[in-house]
Design a protein around this motif. Sequence first.
Motif, PDB file in Angstrom:
ATOM      1  N   LEU A  22       0.840  -1.189   0.000  1.00  0.00           N
ATOM      2  CA  LEU A  22       0.000   0.000   0.000  1.00  0.00           C
ATOM      3  C   LEU A  22       0.877   1.242   0.000  1.00  0.00           C
ATOM      4  CD1 LEU A  22      -2.648  -1.066   2.688  1.00  0.00           C
ATOM      5  CD2 LEU A  22      -2.864  -1.210   0.197  1.00  0.00           C
ATOM      6  N   ALA A  23       0.746   2.066  -1.031  1.00  0.00           N
ATOM      7  CA  ALA A  23       1.559   3.281  -1.173  1.00  0.00           C
ATOM      8  C   ALA A  23       0.635   4.491  -1.204  1.00  0.00           C
ATOM      9  CB  ALA A  23       2.402   3.214  -2.448  1.00  0.00           C
ATOM     10  N   HIS A  24       0.760   5.347  -0.214  1.00  0.00           N
ATOM     11  CA  HIS A  24      -0.138   6.501  -0.083  1.00  0.00           C
ATOM     12  C   HIS A  24       0.231   7.620  -1.051  1.00  0.00           C
ATOM     13  CE1 HIS A  24       2.786   9.120   1.971  1.00  0.00           C
ATOM     14  NE2 HIS A  24       3.204   8.033   2.598  1.00  0.00           N
ATOM     15  N   GLY A  25      -0.658   8.587  -1.144  1.00  0.00           N
ATOM     16  CA  GLY A  25      -0.468   9.696  -2.057  1.00  0.00           C
ATOM     17  C   GLY A  25       0.069  10.945  -1.384  1.00  0.00           C
ATOM     18  N   TYR A  26       0.100  12.009  -2.154  1.00  0.00           N
ATOM     19  CA  TYR A  26       0.645  13.290  -1.715  1.00  0.00           C
ATOM     20  C   TYR A  26      -0.121  13.835  -0.516  1.00  0.00           C
ATOM     21  CZ  TYR A  26       1.938  18.269  -1.967  1.00  0.00           C
ATOM     22  OH  TYR A  26       2.381  19.529  -1.681  1.00  0.00           O
ATOM     23  N   GLY A  27       0.614  14.305   0.479  1.00  0.00           N
ATOM     24  CA  GLY A  27       0.022  15.013   1.597  1.00  0.00           C
ATOM     25  C   GLY A  27      -0.469  14.165   2.745  1.00  0.00           C
ATOM     26  N   VAL A  28      -0.530  12.837   2.566  1.00  0.00           N
ATOM     27  CA  VAL A  28      -1.021  11.969   3.627  1.00  0.00           C
ATOM     28  C   VAL A  28       0.026  10.907   3.953  1.00  0.00           C
ATOM     29  CG1 VAL A  28      -3.464  12.354   3.153  1.00  0.00           C
ATOM     30  CG2 VAL A  28      -2.268  10.542   1.924  1.00  0.00           C
ATOM     31  N   THR A  29      -0.298  10.025   4.894  1.00  0.00           N
ATOM     32  CA  THR A  29       0.622   8.988   5.345  1.00  0.00           C
ATOM     33  C   THR A  29      -0.030   7.623   5.181  1.00  0.00           C
ATOM     34  OG1 THR A  29      -0.192   8.893   7.628  1.00  0.00           O
ATOM     35  CG2 THR A  29       1.439  10.617   7.107  1.00  0.00           C
ATOM     36  N   ASP A  50       5.732   5.024   4.705  1.00  0.00           N
ATOM     37  CA  ASP A  50       5.478   6.443   4.478  1.00  0.00           C
ATOM     38  C   ASP A  50       6.490   6.982   3.478  1.00  0.00           C
ATOM     39  OD1 ASP A  50       3.380   6.709   6.337  1.00  0.00           O
ATOM     40  OD2 ASP A  50       4.791   7.027   7.981  1.00  0.00           O
ATOM     41  N   TRP A  51       6.008   7.715   2.488  1.00  0.00           N
ATOM     42  CA  TRP A  51       6.930   8.523   1.694  1.00  0.00           C
ATOM     43  C   TRP A  51       7.477   9.618   2.607  1.00  0.00           C
ATOM     44  CZ3 TRP A  51       8.435   6.079  -2.281  1.00  0.00           C
ATOM     45  CH2 TRP A  51       7.560   5.417  -3.156  1.00  0.00           C
ATOM     46  N   ASP A  52       8.752   9.890   2.486  1.00  0.00           N
ATOM     47  CA  ASP A  52       9.413  10.727   3.481  1.00  0.00           C
ATOM     48  C   ASP A  52       9.130  12.216   3.340  1.00  0.00           C
ATOM     49  OD1 ASP A  52      10.943  10.779   5.771  1.00  0.00           O
ATOM     50  OD2 ASP A  52      12.804  11.166   4.704  1.00  0.00           O
ATOM     51  N   PHE A  53       8.340  12.619   2.343  1.00  0.00           N
ATOM     52  CA  PHE A  53       8.068  14.057   2.224  1.00  0.00           C
ATOM     53  C   PHE A  53       7.203  14.565   3.379  1.00  0.00           C
ATOM     54  CE2 PHE A  53       5.095  11.977  -0.883  1.00  0.00           C
ATOM     55  CZ  PHE A  53       3.906  12.166  -0.197  1.00  0.00           C
ATOM     56  N   ILE A  54       6.539  13.672   4.082  1.00  0.00           N
ATOM     57  CA  ILE A  54       5.740  14.112   5.225  1.00  0.00           C
ATOM     58  C   ILE A  54       6.626  14.667   6.329  1.00  0.00           C
ATOM     59  CG2 ILE A  54       4.272  13.292   7.116  1.00  0.00           C
ATOM     60  CD1 ILE A  54       2.738  13.701   4.615  1.00  0.00           C
ATOM     61  N   ASN A  55       7.763  14.019   6.585  1.00  0.00           N
ATOM     62  CA  ASN A  55       8.611  14.405   7.703  1.00  0.00           C
ATOM     63  C   ASN A  55       9.917  15.059   7.290  1.00  0.00           C
ATOM     64  OD1 ASN A  55       6.858  13.271   9.755  1.00  0.00           O
ATOM     65  ND2 ASN A  55       7.494  11.263   9.001  1.00  0.00           N
ATOM     66  N   SER A  56      10.142  15.213   5.990  1.00  0.00           N
ATOM     67  CA  SER A  56      11.394  15.804   5.538  1.00  0.00           C
ATOM     68  C   SER A  56      11.440  17.299   5.801  1.00  0.00           C
ATOM     69  CB  SER A  56      11.581  15.566   4.030  1.00  0.00           C
ATOM     70  OG  SER A  56      11.875  14.219   3.771  1.00  0.00           O
ATOM     71  N   VAL A  57      12.644  17.770   6.066  1.00  0.00           N
ATOM     72  CA  VAL A  57      12.896  19.200   6.194  1.00  0.00           C
ATOM     73  C   VAL A  57      13.839  19.591   5.068  1.00  0.00           C
ATOM     74  CG1 VAL A  57      13.862  21.024   7.630  1.00  0.00           C
ATOM     75  CG2 VAL A  57      12.589  19.144   8.688  1.00  0.00           C
ATOM     76  N   ALA A 181       1.702  18.842   8.140  1.00  0.00           N
ATOM     77  CA  ALA A 181       2.922  18.264   8.701  1.00  0.00           C
ATOM     78  C   ALA A 181       4.095  18.351   7.734  1.00  0.00           C
ATOM     79  CB  ALA A 181       2.673  16.805   9.087  1.00  0.00           C
ATOM     80  N   MET A 182       3.816  18.641   6.464  1.00  0.00           N
ATOM     81  CA  MET A 182       4.894  18.738   5.482  1.00  0.00           C
ATOM     82  C   MET A 182       5.645  20.051   5.622  1.00  0.00           C
ATOM     83  SD  MET A 182       3.360  17.125   1.914  1.00  0.00           S
ATOM     84  CE  MET A 182       1.924  18.177   1.806  1.00  0.00           C
ATOM     85  N   ASP A 183       6.948  20.004   5.410  1.00  0.00           N
ATOM     86  CA  ASP A 183       7.725  21.223   5.288  1.00  0.00           C
ATOM     87  C   ASP A 183       7.270  21.937   4.018  1.00  0.00           C
ATOM     88  OD1 ASP A 183      10.154  22.656   3.915  1.00  0.00           O
ATOM     89  OD2 ASP A 183      10.696  22.539   6.035  1.00  0.00           O
ATOM     90  N   PRO A 184       6.933  23.230   4.073  1.00  0.00           N
ATOM     91  CA  PRO A 184       6.398  23.914   2.889  1.00  0.00           C
ATOM     92  C   PRO A 184       7.301  23.848   1.663  1.00  0.00           C
ATOM     93  CG  PRO A 184       5.977  25.223   4.841  1.00  0.00           C
ATOM     94  CD  PRO A 184       6.883  24.087   5.273  1.00  0.00           C
ATOM     95  N   LEU A 188       6.215  21.920  -1.720  1.00  0.00           N
ATOM     96  CA  LEU A 188       6.189  22.602  -3.011  1.00  0.00           C
ATOM     97  C   LEU A 188       7.001  21.831  -4.045  1.00  0.00           C
ATOM     98  CD1 LEU A 188       5.321  25.044  -4.708  1.00  0.00           C
ATOM     99  CD2 LEU A 188       7.362  26.247  -3.866  1.00  0.00           C
ATOM    100  N   GLY A 189       8.153  21.304  -3.627  1.00  0.00           N
ATOM    101  CA  GLY A 189       8.973  20.529  -4.559  1.00  0.00           C
ATOM    102  C   GLY A 189       8.258  19.301  -5.079  1.00  0.00           C
ATOM    103  N   VAL A 190       7.597  18.571  -4.193  1.00  0.00           N
ATOM    104  CA  VAL A 190       6.858  17.382  -4.610  1.00  0.00           C
ATOM    105  C   VAL A 190       5.659  17.777  -5.469  1.00  0.00           C
ATOM    106  CG1 VAL A 190       5.631  15.324  -3.836  1.00  0.00           C
ATOM    107  CG2 VAL A 190       7.618  16.127  -2.563  1.00  0.00           C
TER     108      VAL A 190
END
Length: 301
Positions: A22-29, A50-57, A181-184, A188-190
């Motif tokens: 199961l692979a989630h989409g943009y903005g969620v976990t 989790d795709w790491d864009f949720i917690n990446s800085v 929860a995403m770094d802005p 934006l990059g994703v």
Amino acid sequence: MRRWCTNAREVVVGEGAVTVVLAHGYGVTQASWDKILPSIAHVNKVLLFDWDFINSVAGADDGEEAEARYTFGRFADDLIALMDEREVRGAVFVGHSMSAMVGCIAAARRPDLFAHLVLLCASPRYIDSEDEGYVGGFEDASIHAMLGAMESNFQAWVKGFVPNAAGSVAVEEHIKHSFLAMDPVVALGVARMIFLGDEREALDVVPTSCTIVQARHDFAAPPVVAEYMQGRMASAGTGVTMEIVESAGHFPQLVASARVADILDGVLLPLHNKGAYDAVGAPVHVASDVEVDGGAIDVMT
């Protein structure tokens, strides 16, 4: 370079022969699968992450600009690495939103990993191409205006965007919390990767049978996109079917979970009946451990 998938976990109940990724989409976990997980995990092994864009800085891992380092191909490579690490072969992959196209690319690169793809609310291209007769759902100016709004005030954009995307008041807060929860800068990059990208050619080389699952009133990926995907994949020789979920918004796994679970059961049952096998015929071994009326929506909000 750091891996883009984290918090991987396996759910094993009983001796299910089929592994579902199961692979989630943009903005969620991975929590976005919670409503359908019990049904799937009852008779299947399930791998979530989790795709790491949720917690990446932005800037935390390397010197590369956040807006340049995200590509569908690199997400696909991380998915492949995770499945290799967990010794998964012949899996049913369920990719929501951006993850659907990631799965298509990964399957083309490593067909042995996948028995079937379920593409949930997918889109290979969000921007209309009038000269090609392609309808993605948005004009180029609208997408750039949306990205500008994200860059100008990400929190305000999320608060305006999520109610349209959620499709149900009941799940708005859950989705909004994940988005915020995403770094802005990372977000934006994703988003640039997703909304400015064009992965239509990836549809021509998918070697694995697919089920496209489309919400009837999804403003982000309208049914016309699903129809385009089905036609193009079928023309390329891919076995593909389409299922429509009578729901609004971009998250049918949250607002119409029973219907999505039923569709997945229909995909999985034939695999259970014949058993799960890898490309050479050996048994697979898996390590255990919104506008409803279809009117225009302002994507800037």
